[in-house]
Design an enzyme around this catalytic site. Structure first.
Site, PDB file in Angstrom:
ATOM      1  N   ASP A 154       0.813  -1.217   0.000  1.00  0.00           N
ATOM      2  CA  ASP A 154       0.000   0.000   0.000  1.00  0.00           C
ATOM      3  C   ASP A 154       0.846   1.266   0.000  1.00  0.00           C
ATOM      4  OD1 ASP A 154      -2.021  -1.822   0.278  1.00  0.00           O
ATOM      5  OD2 ASP A 154      -2.903  -0.906   2.070  1.00  0.00           O
ATOM      6  N   ASP A 155       0.169   2.350  -0.334  1.00  0.00           N
ATOM      7  CA  ASP A 155       0.636   3.737  -0.110  1.00  0.00           C
ATOM      8  C   ASP A 155       1.666   4.241  -1.107  1.00  0.00           C
ATOM      9  OD1 ASP A 155      -1.031   3.523   2.044  1.00  0.00           O
ATOM     10  OD2 ASP A 155       0.504   3.800   3.579  1.00  0.00           O
ATOM     11  N   HIS A 205      -5.964   3.056  -3.911  1.00  0.00           N
ATOM     12  CA  HIS A 205      -5.932   3.286  -2.454  1.00  0.00           C
ATOM     13  C   HIS A 205      -6.394   4.727  -2.171  1.00  0.00           C
ATOM     14  CE1 HIS A 205      -4.940   2.172   1.579  1.00  0.00           C
ATOM     15  NE2 HIS A 205      -3.797   2.815   1.682  1.00  0.00           N
ATOM     16  N   HIS A 209      -5.476   9.381   0.095  1.00  0.00           N
ATOM     17  CA  HIS A 209      -5.347   8.597   1.319  1.00  0.00           C
ATOM     18  C   HIS A 209      -6.187   9.178   2.456  1.00  0.00           C
ATOM     19  CE1 HIS A 209      -3.514   5.992   4.407  1.00  0.00           C
ATOM     20  NE2 HIS A 209      -3.202   5.233   3.382  1.00  0.00           N
ATOM     21  N   HIS A 296       3.508  -2.405   3.157  1.00  0.00           N
ATOM     22  CA  HIS A 296       3.527  -1.043   2.632  1.00  0.00           C
ATOM     23  C   HIS A 296       4.750  -0.829   1.757  1.00  0.00           C
ATOM     24  CE1 HIS A 296       0.559  -0.859   5.807  1.00  0.00           C
ATOM     25  NE2 HIS A 296       0.047   0.172   5.156  1.00  0.00           N
TER      26      HIS A 296
HETATM   27 NI    NI Z   1      -2.615   3.226   3.413  1.00  0.00          NI
END
Ligand code: NI
Length: 345
Positions: A154-155, A205, A209, A296
């Site tokens: 993620d991210d 995502h 965020h 992540h």
């Molecule tokens: Ni996230």
């Protein structure tokens, strides 16, 4: 497209097995696999195949055809540049300006353009195209009966860790899913295009965020639609999945996210401890068939952990698949406005 490849391969492999078992011609033309190489049986005997050029294929599956490049030896050319200067994806499809090129009929009577691939026959002294072709234990053939796990990051995009993670996956033939933040994508198109070209799944995502449970319906829809648009513009691939920031949801979130929402069954907490050993233990200490692992992309410590996690999972017999691949292999049709945590057999 990849799903068709996998399904077609399963069908062809089953047909080949049946043919061997029964000694009759129950062979279907279509995709075949030898080790990690693919070829396409051009007739229903498997004794001839496409070679040496582009070929439009698979239009019967969804009305859309994709163009694949076959080398002089008849094997699909994948993840590289063809002699005529086009890039092909990890699955061998023609990619131009970051977009997999497809063809669909625009009106009655319109027919598919001819590719220039030749049909090569085993009668010409070639030795390939054997009906005994079998899928390899590892590679892009996904065996629904064998264990699999979906690693998710993620991210990102975050180039340093992201490229390291992709290097590790490439060394072991694994694919992963990257849940990307839309407003971080425009400046990082190279990394995103690598994800797509190497067969990883790019997914949404949100745009910024934001924790969606704090937003109203309009705000939620904006985060999702802008996120998808930004990711598609930068990568050339339209996301099919959403991951909610923090996994946080309520009834308004679920009602307004018109995509499948992918949660997880293993939380490594890599963002919290930043300790590769703890990330490794979180995965290897509890992994089961069908797990979705949350990590992540932002941290070099996570990329370092992946260098241990990936080879060990492969050694234990796990197939490293994208979330969409895993759902398809397990016969789950992903639905919008639904939360998913794992795909157990
Ligand atoms: Ni996230």
């Amino acid at each position: 497209m990849k799903r068709w490849l996998v399904n077609a391969a399963l069908t062809a492999a089953l047909a080949a097995v049946m043919t061997m078992a029964m000694g009759t011609a129950a062979f279907a033309d279509g995709w075949m696999q030898e080790g990690d190489k693919w070829w396409y049986a051009a007739d229903d005997t498997g004794e001839s195949w496409y070679a040496d050029g582009w070929k439009w294929l698979d239009a019967d599956k969804d009305g859309k055809a994709e163009c694949y490049y076959f080398g002089a030896d008849g094997y699909l050319v994948a993840g590289t540049r063809t002699p005529d200067g086009y890039d092909v994806t990890a699955d061998g499809a023609w990619i131009e300006n970051g977009v997999v090129q497809t063809w669909a009929p625009k009106g009655p009577g319109e027919t598919m353009p001819e590719g220039n691939a030749k049909v090569v026959s085993s009668a010409d002294g070639n030795t390939r195209g054997s009906l005994s072709a079998q899928p390899a234990a590892a590679g892009r053939y996904i065996d629904p009966a064998q264990p699999m796990v979906a690693l998710t990051f993620d991210d990102g995009p975050q180039m340093t860790a992201g490229n390291s993670i992709m290097d590790t996956l490439a060394a072991y033939g694994g694919k992963a899913t990257f849940f990307l933040v839309g407003d971080r994508c425009a400046a990082r198109t190279e990394e995103l295009k690598r994800m797509v070209a190497e067969g990883h799944e790019v997914a949404n995502h949100t745009y910024q965020h934001k924790y969606l449970q704090n937003l109203d319906a309009q705000g939620i829809q904006y985060q999702i639609s802008q996120g998808s648009a930004a990711i598609e513009a930068a990568s050339g691939a339209a996301p099919a999945l959403v991951r909610l920031p923090g996994g946080n949801n309520n009834a308004t979130v679920v009602a307004n996210v018109n995509y499948p929402m992918i949660q997880w069954s293993i939380d490594t907490l890599d963002w919290k401890h930043r300790d590769p050993q703890k990330t490794i233990e979180a995965v290897l200490g509890s992994v089961q068939d069908g797990d979705i692992v949350l990590m992540h992309e932002l941290y070099n410590e996570t990329a370092a952990a992946v260098q241990t996690i990936v080879p060990e999972l492969v050694a234990r017999g796990y197939q490293l698949v994208t979330v969409s691949e895993m759902a398809a292999a397990r016969g789950v049709q992903l639905m919008p406005n639904q939360l998913y945590y794992s795909f157990r057999p």
